[in-house]
Design a protein around this motif. Structure first.
Motif, PDB file in Angstrom:
ATOM      1  N   ASN A 176       7.322 -26.486 -31.366  1.00 43.89           N
ATOM      2  CA  ASN A 176       7.184 -27.632 -30.463  1.00 43.89           C
ATOM      3  C   ASN A 176       7.470 -28.914 -31.237  1.00 43.89           C
ATOM      4  N   PRO A 177       8.748 -29.153 -31.589  1.00 42.56           N
ATOM      5  CA  PRO A 177       9.088 -30.328 -32.389  1.00 42.56           C
ATOM      6  C   PRO A 177       8.915 -31.634 -31.606  1.00 42.56           C
ATOM      7  N   GLY A 178       8.733 -32.703 -32.339  1.00 44.05           N
ATOM      8  CA  GLY A 178       8.588 -34.015 -31.710  1.00 44.05           C
ATOM      9  C   GLY A 178       7.437 -34.777 -32.331  1.00 44.05           C
ATOM     10  N   SER A 179       7.566 -36.117 -32.337  1.00 41.66           N
ATOM     11  CA  SER A 179       6.537 -36.946 -32.963  1.00 41.66           C
ATOM     12  C   SER A 179       5.770 -37.804 -31.967  1.00 41.66           C
ATOM     13  N   ASN A 180       6.140 -37.714 -30.666  1.00 44.83           N
ATOM     14  CA  ASN A 180       5.399 -38.494 -29.683  1.00 44.83           C
ATOM     15  C   ASN A 180       4.093 -37.801 -29.318  1.00 44.83           C
ATOM     16  N   ARG A 181       3.225 -38.490 -28.627  1.00 45.48           N
ATOM     17  CA  ARG A 181       1.888 -37.959 -28.337  1.00 45.48           C
ATOM     18  C   ARG A 181       1.904 -36.672 -27.520  1.00 45.48           C
ATOM     19  N   PRO A 182       2.720 -36.564 -26.444  1.00 49.60           N
ATOM     20  CA  PRO A 182       2.744 -35.304 -25.680  1.00 49.60           C
ATOM     21  C   PRO A 182       3.188 -34.108 -26.511  1.00 49.60           C
ATOM     22  N   ALA A 183       4.193 -34.313 -27.383  1.00 49.39           N
ATOM     23  CA  ALA A 183       4.684 -33.215 -28.212  1.00 49.39           C
ATOM     24  C   ALA A 183       3.625 -32.765 -29.212  1.00 49.39           C
ATOM     25  N   ILE A 184       2.935 -33.747 -29.803  1.00 49.13           N
ATOM     26  CA  ILE A 184       1.885 -33.414 -30.776  1.00 49.13           C
ATOM     27  C   ILE A 184       0.744 -32.671 -30.089  1.00 49.13           C
ATOM     28  N   LYS A 185       0.346 -33.118 -28.906  1.00 47.87           N
ATOM     29  CA  LYS A 185      -0.734 -32.435 -28.191  1.00 47.87           C
ATOM     30  C   LYS A 185      -0.333 -31.011 -27.828  1.00 47.87           C
ATOM     31  N   LYS A 186       0.933 -30.834 -27.376  1.00 49.23           N
ATOM     32  CA  LYS A 186       1.391 -29.497 -27.018  1.00 49.23           C
ATOM     33  C   LYS A 186       1.351 -28.575 -28.223  1.00 49.23           C
ATOM     34  N   ALA A 187       1.798 -29.073 -29.375  1.00 48.69           N
ATOM     35  CA  ALA A 187       1.764 -28.269 -30.602  1.00 48.69           C
ATOM     36  C   ALA A 187       0.330 -27.954 -30.997  1.00 48.69           C
ATOM     37  N   ASN A 188      -0.570 -28.939 -30.859  1.00 50.86           N
ATOM     38  CA  ASN A 188      -1.976 -28.714 -31.203  1.00 50.86           C
ATOM     39  C   ASN A 188      -2.608 -27.670 -30.292  1.00 50.86           C
ATOM     40  N   LEU A 189      -2.274 -27.706 -28.998  1.00 54.96           N
ATOM     41  CA  LEU A 189      -2.807 -26.711 -28.067  1.00 54.96           C
ATOM     42  C   LEU A 189      -2.339 -25.314 -28.437  1.00 54.96           C
ATOM     43  N   VAL A 190      -1.056 -25.194 -28.787  1.00 62.68           N
ATOM     44  CA  VAL A 190      -0.525 -23.892 -29.211  1.00 62.68           C
ATOM     45  C   VAL A 190      -1.252 -23.421 -30.468  1.00 62.68           C
ATOM     46  N   ALA A 191      -1.462 -24.328 -31.417  1.00 63.23           N
ATOM     47  CA  ALA A 191      -2.141 -23.975 -32.660  1.00 63.23           C
ATOM     48  C   ALA A 191      -3.579 -23.538 -32.403  1.00 63.23           C
ATOM     49  N   VAL A 192      -4.300 -24.282 -31.550  1.00 61.91           N
ATOM     50  CA  VAL A 192      -5.699 -23.938 -31.254  1.00 61.91           C
ATOM     51  C   VAL A 192      -5.782 -22.589 -30.538  1.00 61.91           C
ATOM     52  N   GLN A 193      -4.831 -22.326 -29.635  1.00 63.46           N
ATOM     53  CA  GLN A 193      -4.826 -21.029 -28.961  1.00 63.46           C
ATOM     54  C   GLN A 193      -4.632 -19.904 -29.962  1.00 63.46           C
ATOM     55  N   ARG A 194      -3.699 -20.109 -30.908  1.00 67.80           N
ATOM     56  CA  ARG A 194      -3.460 -19.096 -31.938  1.00 67.80           C
ATOM     57  C   ARG A 194      -4.688 -18.924 -32.840  1.00 67.80           C
ATOM     58  N   MET A 195      -5.346 -20.041 -33.170  1.00 73.83           N
ATOM     59  CA  MET A 195      -6.570 -19.957 -33.979  1.00 73.83           C
ATOM     60  C   MET A 195      -7.646 -19.155 -33.257  1.00 73.83           C
ATOM     61  N   GLN A 196      -7.739 -19.395 -31.945  1.00 79.80           N
ATOM     62  CA  GLN A 196      -8.731 -18.665 -31.151  1.00 79.80           C
ATOM     63  C   GLN A 196      -8.439 -17.178 -31.160  1.00 79.80           C
ATOM     64  N   GLU A 197      -7.151 -16.814 -31.031  1.00 77.92           N
ATOM     65  CA  GLU A 197      -6.764 -15.402 -31.045  1.00 77.92           C
ATOM     66  C   GLU A 197      -7.076 -14.750 -32.389  1.00 77.92           C
ATOM     67  N   ARG A 198      -6.961 -15.520 -33.482  1.00 75.37           N
ATOM     68  CA  ARG A 198      -7.217 -14.977 -34.813  1.00 75.37           C
ATOM     69  C   ARG A 198      -8.688 -15.017 -35.198  1.00 75.37           C
ATOM     70  N   GLY A 199      -9.552 -15.534 -34.298  1.00 74.91           N
ATOM     71  CA  GLY A 199     -10.990 -15.488 -34.543  1.00 74.91           C
ATOM     72  C   GLY A 199     -11.533 -16.616 -35.399  1.00 74.91           C
ATOM     73  N   ILE A 200     -10.752 -17.694 -35.540  1.00 76.38           N
ATOM     74  CA  ILE A 200     -11.216 -18.811 -36.372  1.00 76.38           C
ATOM     75  C   ILE A 200     -12.551 -19.358 -35.884  1.00 76.38           C
ATOM     76  N   PHE A 201     -12.728 -19.416 -34.566  1.00 81.90           N
ATOM     77  CA  PHE A 201     -13.883 -20.109 -34.008  1.00 81.90           C
ATOM     78  C   PHE A 201     -15.141 -19.239 -33.906  1.00 81.90           C
ATOM     79  N   ILE A 202     -15.043 -17.976 -34.352  1.00 82.68           N
ATOM     80  CA  ILE A 202     -16.255 -17.145 -34.345  1.00 82.68           C
ATOM     81  C   ILE A 202     -16.984 -17.229 -35.679  1.00 82.68           C
ATOM     82  N   ILE A 203     -16.365 -17.873 -36.654  1.00 83.98           N
ATOM     83  CA  ILE A 203     -17.024 -17.978 -37.955  1.00 83.98           C
ATOM     84  C   ILE A 203     -17.705 -19.331 -38.081  1.00 83.98           C
TER      85      ILE A 203
END
Length: 235
Positions: A176-203
């Protein structure tokens, strides 16, 4: 069920560790038994048998195991029961291949998890053996028969949680390339979803680590999680 108030956590872990070695010595190679010390999530694996199933070793993190494991995440929630477990549910290894898993969580007198005993079974090995026999039989009947090679690329397993977080963020930014706010938020959402799948938030401290890696507040991470939950419920 006996209370864990009078049982020393170290003794419980020692007993479970010997149980893993004992049971693991008799189980076939397609079944992994692993014991986690949840008090030290970044290097929680204290005993493991048949480690080739998930590619883990002693000292690895609790999040380096099966992917998309909501049953394990649910077990980590607070409970007044000293032992809670879920039997024979579906998970995935790091390459996305299906596993069958059972997990038990052991809690202290305050209800905090301190140990997890997990079993992961890879029945694909048996399926592959059957398929190989069928292919060999077919090749004997038909000399022109050629077996297609299948290459499975395993997902890299970082040595620590910080490296894993950075890897997840880098991949999300590339997708999700881009430096504007919508692009950064979209990338962050993808990252948080992946973190959730990998169990980051259960520790313990997972949200804080994720927030630091993303360069946002932990409240922003919680907002991202709420947004992802709403998206999933709307599908």
């Amino acid at each position: 069920m006996p209370s864990l108030e009078v049982i020393d956590e170290h003794i419980v872990l020692d007993i479970l560790s010997s149980t893993v070695r004992l049971v693991g010595s008799l189980l076939p190679n397609n079944i992994e038994v692993v014991l986690h010390d949840l008090r030290n999530p970044e290097c929680s694996v204290v005993e493991i048998s048949s480690p080739s199933i998930t590619g883990r070793k002693k000292g690895d993190s609790v999040i380096s195991g099966a992917r998309r494991d909501p049953a394990f995440a649910n077990l980590m929630e607070f409970s007044s029961e000293p032992i809670t477990y879920v039997l024979n549910y579906e998970t995935q290894d790091n390459a996305g291949n299906p596993l069958r898993s059972s997990s038990a969580i052991y809690r202290n007198a305050q209800g905090m998890p301190f140990a997890a005993l997990c079993i992961n079974a890879d029945y694909q090995q048996i399926d592959k053996a059957i398929a190989l026999i069928q292919q060999l039989t077919a090749s004997e009947l038909n000399p022109t028969f050629k077996k297609e090679q299948q290459v499975i690329i395993s997902e890299p397993t970082p040595d620590n949680i910080d490296a894993l977080l950075q890897e997840i963020i880098d991949i999300a930014m590339e997708q999700n390339p881009g430096s504007n706010r919508p692009a950064i938020k979209k990338a962050n959402l993808v990252a948080v979803q992946r973190m959730q799948e990998r169990g980051i938030f259960i520790i313990k401290g997972g949200v804080e680590k994720a927030a630091k890696a993303l360069g946002v507040s932990r409240y922003t991470v919680y907002n991202y999680l709420d947004e992802l939950k709403a998206q999933n419920e709307g599908e």
